[in-house]
Write a protein that holds these residues in place. Structure first.
Motif, mmCIF file in Angstrom:
data_model
loop_
_atom_site.group_PDB
_atom_site.id
_atom_site.type_symbol
_atom_site.label_atom_id
_atom_site.label_comp_id
_atom_site.label_asym_id
_atom_site.label_seq_id
_atom_site.Cartn_x
_atom_site.Cartn_y
_atom_site.Cartn_z
ATOM 1 N N ASP A 75 0.906 -1.303 0.164
ATOM 2 C CA ASP A 75 -0.035 0.006 0.106
ATOM 3 C C ASP A 75 0.899 1.125 0.081
ATOM 4 N N ASN A 96 1.412 3.466 2.067
ATOM 5 C CA ASN A 96 2.173 3.737 3.409
ATOM 6 C C ASN A 96 3.591 3.057 3.345
ATOM 7 N N ASP A 97 3.441 2.002 2.836
ATOM 8 C CA ASP A 97 4.718 1.191 2.741
ATOM 9 C C ASP A 97 5.858 1.892 1.781
ATOM 10 N N ARG A 110 5.970 5.169 1.734
ATOM 11 C CA ARG A 110 6.437 6.487 2.562
ATOM 12 C C ARG A 110 7.465 5.941 3.563
ATOM 13 N N ARG A 111 7.183 4.652 4.156
ATOM 14 C CA ARG A 111 8.265 4.121 5.158
ATOM 15 C C ARG A 111 9.510 3.472 4.606
ATOM 16 N N ASP A 150 -4.955 5.709 -1.478
ATOM 17 C CA ASP A 150 -4.516 4.182 -1.153
ATOM 18 C C ASP A 150 -4.781 3.396 -2.410
#
Length: 290
Positions: free
Chosen positions: A173, A175-176, A178-179, A214
């Motif tokens: 997704d 956020n992965d 971003r991380r 997302d």
């Protein structure tokens, strides 16, 4: 490349240059209409046609108005188009391309952005580590999307990763990203905001204040553009100048023969050595961010 191959005609970096596509049996096809949208529908894995390899500048794109929709270099005011390098970026910062069998309908006002489509297949920024080749067909996992408003048109940018990337399993997704790739999404917004400024254009705008949506949202956007393409290829929507000639969509009134497709390719000039890229393409542009 899932059995697909390409055939170059004329000289790269010339007005006549075209990159035609063939299937595994060597038959000419349209990358817009004949390559399936899905590589694996059950897993929401999509096919992507790579138009621009990472770090290159030539603005190559599927020629939606040409028979067989080969890849060609975009032209503005009679000159070949190269994307400017706005510091600190060099060329495209992802492998850039499109998902086949999708269409952003210019007659449809997007409920999320309030703007109509840009009349092209949906764009993809592929963030894997491999620099792909022009015309390569890869399988991608969708992670999210950014809603660019480009000169008043909706221009979705899908963020995806090649399923064959060594780290693909770690990305599921937005956020992965971003991380695990800190700064990449921010750089992506910055790139799209400013890439036309050296040409004298204003900064581009975004829906959702430039926030990424997302994976589920992105997949729904892709499915919506696939429905618009279905109407286009079935002649239920007026596509204007778009060339819908295809060889595999059996219920399409635009379905044509392999003989017709071969004649289209044979009419193009033979492949030649690439023209040199103008030295000014490497120039870096600096300006104060607004």
């Amino acid at each position: 490349m899932a059995g697909y191959s390409v055939e170059e005609r004329a000289a790269p970096h010339s007005l006549e240059y075209r990159l035609f596509f063939k299937d595994a049996a060597g038959r000419y096809i349209s990358p817009f209409h004949d390559i399936p949208i899905y590589a694996d529908a059950g897993k929401n894995v999509f096919n992507m046609v790579v138009e621009v390899p990472r770090w290159t500048n030539a603005k190559m794109e599927i020629a939606t108005k040409d028979p067989l929709n080969p890849i060609k270099q975009d032209v503005k005011k009679g000159k070949l188009r190269y994307v400017a390098n706005v510091f600190p970026h060099k060329g495209y910062i992802w492998n850039y391309g499109a998902i086949p069998q999708t269409w952003e309908d210019p007659g449809h006002k997007d409920e999320n952005t309030g703007c109509c489509g840009d009349n092209d297949p949906i764009d993809v920024c592929e963030i894997g580590s491999k620099v792909c080749s022009r015309g390569e067909v890869i399988k991608v996992k969708v992670l999210g999307t950014l809603a660019l408003i480009d000169e008043g048109e909706t221009d979705w940018k899908i963020i995806a990763i090649n399923v064959e990337d060594p780290e693909a399993d770690n990305y599921n997704d937005i956020n992965d990203v971003r991380r695990m790739k800190p700064g990449y999404l921010e750089a992506t917004v910055d790139w799209f905001r400013r890439y036309k400024v050296p040409d004298g254009k204003p900064e581009n705008q975004f829906a959702f204040n430039g926030e990424f949506k997302d994976k589920d949202f992105a997949v729904n956007v892709i499915k919506s553009t696939h429905e618009h393409w279905k109407a286009l290829i079935a002649k239920k929507t007026d596509g204007g100048e778009i060339n819908c000639a295809n060889l595999t969509v059996s219920d399409s009134p635009f379905c044509c023969s392999q003989e017709c497709a071969k004649a289209t390719v044979d009419a193009a000039p033979p492949c030649k050595a690439a023209n040199p890229i103008p030295p000014e393409v490497d120039k870096w542009f600096y300006y104060q961010k607004n």
